[in-house]
Design a protein around this motif. Structure first.
Motif, PDB file in Angstrom:
ATOM      1  N   LEU A 141      70.850 -35.404  82.782  1.00 49.63           N
ATOM      2  CA  LEU A 141      71.954 -35.996  82.028  1.00 49.63           C
ATOM      3  C   LEU A 141      72.682 -34.951  81.198  1.00 49.63           C
ATOM      4  CD1 LEU A 141      70.476 -39.420  80.832  1.00 49.63           C
ATOM      5  CD2 LEU A 141      72.318 -39.047  82.462  1.00 49.63           C
ATOM      6  N   GLU A 142      71.929 -34.044  80.590  1.00 49.53           N
ATOM      7  CA  GLU A 142      72.578 -32.982  79.820  1.00 49.53           C
ATOM      8  C   GLU A 142      73.437 -32.096  80.715  1.00 49.53           C
ATOM      9  OE1 GLU A 142      69.520 -30.930  77.782  1.00 49.53           O
ATOM     10  OE2 GLU A 142      69.148 -32.538  76.317  1.00 49.53           O
ATOM     11  N   ASN A 143      72.917 -31.750  81.875  1.00 44.47           N
ATOM     12  CA  ASN A 143      73.718 -30.945  82.800  1.00 44.47           C
ATOM     13  C   ASN A 143      74.963 -31.691  83.255  1.00 44.47           C
ATOM     14  OD1 ASN A 143      71.831 -28.887  82.629  1.00 44.47           O
ATOM     15  ND2 ASN A 143      70.704 -29.576  84.462  1.00 44.47           N
ATOM     16  N   LEU A 144      74.800 -33.012  83.517  1.00 44.86           N
ATOM     17  CA  LEU A 144      75.951 -33.804  83.940  1.00 44.86           C
ATOM     18  C   LEU A 144      76.998 -33.906  82.833  1.00 44.86           C
ATOM     19  CD1 LEU A 144      77.278 -35.640  86.048  1.00 44.86           C
ATOM     20  CD2 LEU A 144      75.955 -37.546  85.112  1.00 44.86           C
ATOM     21  N   ILE A 145      76.557 -34.113  81.601  1.00 49.94           N
ATOM     22  CA  ILE A 145      77.496 -34.204  80.479  1.00 49.94           C
ATOM     23  C   ILE A 145      78.215 -32.876  80.272  1.00 49.94           C
ATOM     24  CG2 ILE A 145      77.650 -34.516  77.977  1.00 49.94           C
ATOM     25  CD1 ILE A 145      75.386 -36.556  78.235  1.00 49.94           C
ATOM     26  N   GLY A 146      77.464 -31.760  80.385  1.00 54.00           N
ATOM     27  CA  GLY A 146      78.105 -30.454  80.254  1.00 54.00           C
ATOM     28  C   GLY A 146      79.141 -30.216  81.338  1.00 54.00           C
ATOM     29  N   TRP A 147      78.842 -30.639  82.571  1.00 54.50           N
ATOM     30  CA  TRP A 147      79.821 -30.472  83.650  1.00 54.50           C
ATOM     31  C   TRP A 147      81.064 -31.319  83.407  1.00 54.50           C
ATOM     32  CZ3 TRP A 147      81.657 -33.999  87.312  1.00 54.50           C
ATOM     33  CH2 TRP A 147      82.421 -33.439  88.349  1.00 54.50           C
ATOM     34  N   VAL A 148      80.881 -32.552  82.948  1.00 51.98           N
ATOM     35  CA  VAL A 148      82.032 -33.420  82.661  1.00 51.98           C
ATOM     36  C   VAL A 148      82.882 -32.828  81.537  1.00 51.98           C
ATOM     37  CG1 VAL A 148      82.688 -35.686  81.772  1.00 51.98           C
ATOM     38  CG2 VAL A 148      80.925 -35.510  83.526  1.00 51.98           C
ATOM     39  N   ASN A 149      82.228 -32.307  80.490  1.00 51.76           N
ATOM     40  CA  ASN A 149      82.987 -31.723  79.374  1.00 51.76           C
ATOM     41  C   ASN A 149      83.780 -30.496  79.827  1.00 51.76           C
ATOM     42  OD1 ASN A 149      82.041 -33.658  77.578  1.00 51.76           O
ATOM     43  ND2 ASN A 149      80.263 -32.439  76.995  1.00 51.76           N
ATOM     44  N   ARG A 150      83.179 -29.656  80.663  1.00 53.02           N
ATOM     45  CA  ARG A 150      83.886 -28.467  81.121  1.00 53.02           C
ATOM     46  C   ARG A 150      84.996 -28.790  82.107  1.00 53.02           C
ATOM     47  NH1 ARG A 150      78.531 -26.755  81.572  1.00 53.02           N
ATOM     48  NH2 ARG A 150      78.682 -27.051  83.847  1.00 53.02           N
ATOM     49  N   THR A 151      84.773 -29.781  82.939  1.00 56.91           N
ATOM     50  CA  THR A 151      85.754 -30.084  83.977  1.00 56.91           C
ATOM     51  C   THR A 151      86.925 -30.908  83.447  1.00 56.91           C
ATOM     52  OG1 THR A 151      83.969 -30.069  85.611  1.00 56.91           O
ATOM     53  CG2 THR A 151      86.056 -31.074  86.278  1.00 56.91           C
ATOM     54  N   PHE A 152      86.616 -31.926  82.658  1.00 60.81           N
ATOM     55  CA  PHE A 152      87.660 -32.852  82.192  1.00 60.81           C
ATOM     56  C   PHE A 152      88.032 -32.627  80.728  1.00 60.81           C
ATOM     57  CE2 PHE A 152      85.324 -34.954  85.634  1.00 60.81           C
ATOM     58  CZ  PHE A 152      86.358 -35.235  86.503  1.00 60.81           C
ATOM     59  N   HIS A 153      87.532 -31.542  80.122  1.00 58.79           N
ATOM     60  CA  HIS A 153      87.872 -31.189  78.745  1.00 58.79           C
ATOM     61  C   HIS A 153      87.568 -32.338  77.776  1.00 58.79           C
ATOM     62  CE1 HIS A 153      89.862 -27.637  80.387  1.00 58.79           C
ATOM     63  NE2 HIS A 153      90.550 -28.438  81.216  1.00 58.79           N
ATOM     64  N   GLN A 154      86.364 -32.836  77.854  1.00 58.92           N
ATOM     65  CA  GLN A 154      85.901 -33.905  76.989  1.00 58.92           C
ATOM     66  C   GLN A 154      84.904 -33.341  75.965  1.00 58.92           C
ATOM     67  OE1 GLN A 154      87.068 -37.091  77.148  1.00 58.92           O
ATOM     68  NE2 GLN A 154      88.458 -36.410  78.773  1.00 58.92           N
TER      69      GLN A 154
END
Length: 430
Positions: A141-154
């Motif tokens: 989940l942490e890796n997924l959240i980090g990917w979402v933040n980097r990709t979609f600028h969240q």
């Protein structure tokens, strides 16, 4: 005595009386005239109405009974094909002095051990994978959240997701209650499936153990001229069904061994369970079994090392080609050979008629039907005609050119060798 002629005449009709018309009496009986209201109906009409009502009622009763017993008919059909597959092994044991009931029981024990072992291996694999996913869920989940933040600028965080989940606990509780309510339905489905499996097993045991008695009972209902045909058809079904299932068992064993060796070489966990999964699913699940068989080991390998997933995918593809072009023709040539198009069409037809059960027994049924056609349908020799195979003449010309070229090369080689031999003799004489 008066000899004058008799001058008596009939009384002429009176002037006012109507003259008799032969057509005025009406049409004769049965000419289609309407029956007066006072005349009684024919005696056959009430009986015909009662007979029609009885026939309609019998048809409705038969239709209702058929729909109520359709599950029983399907189970009997499955048990019949399973008994055809098991009867050759029981016949071999009976020829060696083993009673048919004991031989059938031993075959059942062997099949049961294989099924239980397969399910136990898959259950162990499933439990371990679920436990591993549950243990690594926070990190994933942490890796997924980090990917979402980097990709979609969240700017998401695991804490915010936890708070949102706790806030929506009412919805989760409602889903949990619905799931708990569905537990009873799931339990009844499982119990019904177990009962159907027990019923199929019981009928299979009786059909296999009492095979000669069943054939004798069926033949006793037919005239002697038809008994031989029924027994011949029964033998064809026995040979085709048993041969097909035995060939699939051999292919499954070869596939399991090959994949187990490869999984051991690359160090894949649960190599034996995955190999058994690949062997069984690729051979006994029609049409989509190959894809289901290869998907699970690829996913397991991806959870270990992504490179191993690529290696497993490549090996599955290569082995499938080896099986299709090398193993499958050699094994099925000694048992039964079903054309791939016939197998695919029979699976579609079986699934449309009987669902998953029809898809499973479709190929043995197609093999049996193919055996009937090959036995009872007369075939004639077909003359060579270019309209049948338009490329045959071209291939023949190409083959003749190849043979001419080979003969020419042999002649040239023989001439060159002869010249060299003659030159060597001249040199020796000099």
């Amino acid at each position: 005595m008066d000899s004058s002629p008799d001058t008596r005449t009939e009384n002429p009709p009176s002037a006012g009386a109507p003259t008799a018309d032969p057509t005025a009496a009406g049409p004769p009986a049965g000419s289609g005239r309407r029956r007066p209201w006072g005349e009684p109906m024919p005696r056959w009409l009430p009986r015909a109405m009662v007979l029609a009502l009885v026939l309609v009622g019998v048809f409705q009763l038969a239709d209702w009974a058929f729909h109520q017993l359709i599950d029983l008919f399907v189970m009997l059909l499955v048990a019949f094909f399973l008994s055809l597959a098991m009867e050759p092994a029981v016949d071999r044991m009976a020829a060696r002095g083993v009673r048919r009931g004991v031989g059938t029981f031993l075959v059942f024990i062997g099949v049961g051990i294989a099924v239980v072992g397969f399910l136990a291996a898959l259950g162990t694999l499933l439990v371990d994978q679920v436990a591993r996913i549950a243990a690594e869920a926070p990190h994933l989940l942490e890796n997924l959240i980090g990917w979402v933040n980097r990709t979609f600028h969240q700017d998401l965080s695991l804490y915010e997701l936890q708070q949102k989940v706790l806030k929506d606990s009412g919805t989760a509780e409602k889903y949990a209650q619905q799931a708990a309510g569905n537990v009873w339905g799931l339990s009844s489905t499982v119990i019904g499936g177990l009962f159907q499996a027990f019923t199929v097993g019981l009928f299979t045991f009786y059909f296999t153990a009492d095979g000669p008695r069943v054939r004798r009972t069926v033949c006793s209902l037919l005239p002697p001229a038809k008994q031989g045909e029924v027994l011949r058809a029964w033998e064809i079904a026995l040979a085709k069904t048993g041969g097909y299932l035995y060939s699939r068992a051999l292919l499954a064993l070869a596939s399991a061994l090959a994949h187990w060796v490869f999984f051991q070489v690359i160090g894949l966990p649960y190599a034996a369970a995955l190999a058994v999964w690949v062997g069984v699913m690729s051979q006994f699940v029609p049409t989509i079994g190959t894809y289901l068989a290869g998907a699970l080991p690829v996913l397991v390998a991806l959870t270990v090392r992504p490179v191993d997933g690529l290696w497993v995918l490549g090996f599955v593809i290569v082995y499938q080609q080896v099986e299709n072009y090398l193993l499958h023709p050699r094994i099925t040539a000694r048992t039964v050979d079903v054309h791939p198009a016939v197998a695919f069409g029979s699976v579609i037809a079986g699934a449309a008629l009987l669902g998953a059960v029809g898809a499973l027994i479709a190929i043995p049924a197609a093999a049996t039907l193919q055996g009937f056609v090959g036995t009872y349908v007369r075939r004639y020799e077909v003359a060579t005609d270019p309209r049948i195979d338009r490329g045959e003449e071209r291939r023949g010309r190409r083959e003749r050119r190849r043979q001419a070229a080979r003969r020419l090369r042999r002649m040239v080689g023989a001439g060159v060798s002869g010249e060299s031999a003659g030159q060597s003799r001249v040199d020796e004489s000099v």
